[in-house]
Design a protein around this motif. Sequence first.
Motif, mmCIF file in Angstrom:
data_model
loop_
_atom_site.group_PDB
_atom_site.id
_atom_site.type_symbol
_atom_site.label_atom_id
_atom_site.label_comp_id
_atom_site.label_asym_id
_atom_site.label_seq_id
_atom_site.Cartn_x
_atom_site.Cartn_y
_atom_site.Cartn_z
ATOM 1 N N SER A 1 43.147 29.225 34.362
ATOM 2 C CA SER A 1 42.467 30.245 35.147
ATOM 3 C C SER A 1 41.617 31.143 34.250
ATOM 4 N N VAL B 1 40.848 34.107 35.016
ATOM 5 C CA VAL B 1 41.323 35.486 35.210
ATOM 6 C C VAL B 1 42.594 35.750 34.414
ATOM 7 N N SER B 2 43.610 34.915 34.622
ATOM 8 C CA SER B 2 44.910 35.142 33.968
ATOM 9 C C SER B 2 45.095 34.320 32.714
ATOM 10 N N LEU C 1 40.686 29.133 39.256
ATOM 11 C CA LEU C 1 41.649 30.208 39.475
ATOM 12 C C LEU C 1 42.966 29.609 39.972
ATOM 13 N N THR C 2 43.999 30.400 39.961
ATOM 14 C CA THR C 2 45.202 29.993 40.684
ATOM 15 C C THR C 2 44.905 30.173 42.178
ATOM 16 N N ASP D 1 46.451 31.896 44.434
ATOM 17 C CA ASP D 1 46.538 33.310 44.831
ATOM 18 C C ASP D 1 45.322 34.085 44.360
ATOM 19 N N GLU D 2 44.863 33.795 43.136
ATOM 20 C CA GLU D 2 43.678 34.475 42.622
ATOM 21 C C GLU D 2 42.435 34.095 43.420
ATOM 22 N N HIS E 1 39.939 36.578 45.294
ATOM 23 C CA HIS E 1 38.520 36.572 44.934
ATOM 24 C C HIS E 1 37.658 36.423 46.188
ATOM 25 N N TYR F 1 36.011 42.645 38.246
ATOM 26 C CA TYR F 1 36.678 42.149 37.044
ATOM 27 C C TYR F 1 36.219 42.889 35.792
#
Length: 470
Positions: free
Chosen positions: A395, A397-398, A425-426, A428-429, A433, A448
């Motif tokens: 991901s 993001v994470s 992304l995951t 959930d992400e 988003h 972000y």
Amino acid sequence: MKTGTIAALSAVASAATAVAVTLVVQEYRHDRAVRELKRSIPDVPTPQVPQDVGQAAVAAGAALAARRHDEAGIEVDAGEEYPAELVAEQLARTAAFFGDEGLAAIRAASVVVVGCGGVGSWVATMLARNGVGRVRLIDFDQVTLSSLNRHAAATVADVGTPKVAALARYLGRVAPFVRIESRNTLWTLAEAEELLLEGGRPDFVVDAIDNIETKVDLLEFCVRHDLRVVSSMGAACKADVTRINIGDISATQEDGLARATRRRLKLRGITSGVPVVFSSEKPGPDKPTLLPLADEVFAAGKVDELSVMPDFRVRILPVLGTMPGVFGLAAATYVLTTLAGMPVEYIEQKARVKVYDAVLHALSGQSMRLTGSQQLPFDANDITYLVEEVFRGKSVVSGVAANSRVALSQWDPARPLALDNVVLLTKDEAKAHERDVLVPKRAPGDVYGAAVLSTVAARQAEEACYRAFR
């Protein structure tokens, strides 16, 4: 004592004597066959190299072939006698790949290889061939005939000699400008500091041990002492080279040795941070498995006494000779690229066909919700390319490995969906988003931070480069 009892005891004693005599005879015949095989090997003359540089290299290498023996084993000293211009010529391709600074870092490095069998011998060989300044070899075992199907250096003439001695002799001929140190001993936690740290902290430790408890002790020691380490998991019973991966131990799958190592490390408070070479090849009814011991061996009792060392395995692992070499070459590549300042961001997990299909359908669904159309500008092959090659399965993001909980999403609502406007992304992400950025049509920079934006920009730039070669 009754006559029947005496007869029974006499029969048992006779049987035991017969078994003992049989074993002695078999051992004698085996030893004699090995000696005769060694005597049959012809002497190999020194090759005549017509080029002046080649002749100089052979002469210089021969001059450094003298070895000194001590209690620790064989040490091959890398001295000033081997001309610098010959070293430069021998390492020319390595220098061309890594550059002068990268090669200099490799030449200044010290690496310890623990375990010098099928995997470790290939690691040590490629480290020396590519100029690592000092290589220390640690192994207690001897060369056997059955190990010749996978060992990088041992010959029939080496059978019965220490693996570290056979490997040190070979490497001394291949790369006389590399300092080779050997320790013909079992690595134990009690002697860890002496074996690993004597002479200075190594720049890398390579774990090529196949005994689980010793392996876990070594890995824990390296983690606790902040020593860089890479570990080889199980190469036995494997044949699919396309399933070999390099990744964190927490990402390993379908590897029995990795699973056992992972569980034991977790009990010691270590769940990640150990890079490993492993195979994700699945076992099956048509695949080789651990060979059982014969019934007569169990009948003899005290099976544990048949192992070469206490707590070491007794049963035989089927090994395709090529596979330990592939594992070793992968580990050596990891070490060399890291030392040279050119680390590779490896793709963890491969061939996730069902995952790619699910990602494609999810992205199509997102397009339908946002635009009213399920038409996408790319196909299933592009999904694999984006997930694995562009985003490395992680991901933006994470930074976590997405595994099966992966999703591709349009990144900037102001631009159309395209290869350079999509992110991994995951799940959930991806939902967040879509809710916070895509539906309200906000700029990603409003949601972000700089780190995420920088990661996305870097991945998009890389994709533009990759696209030119697709």
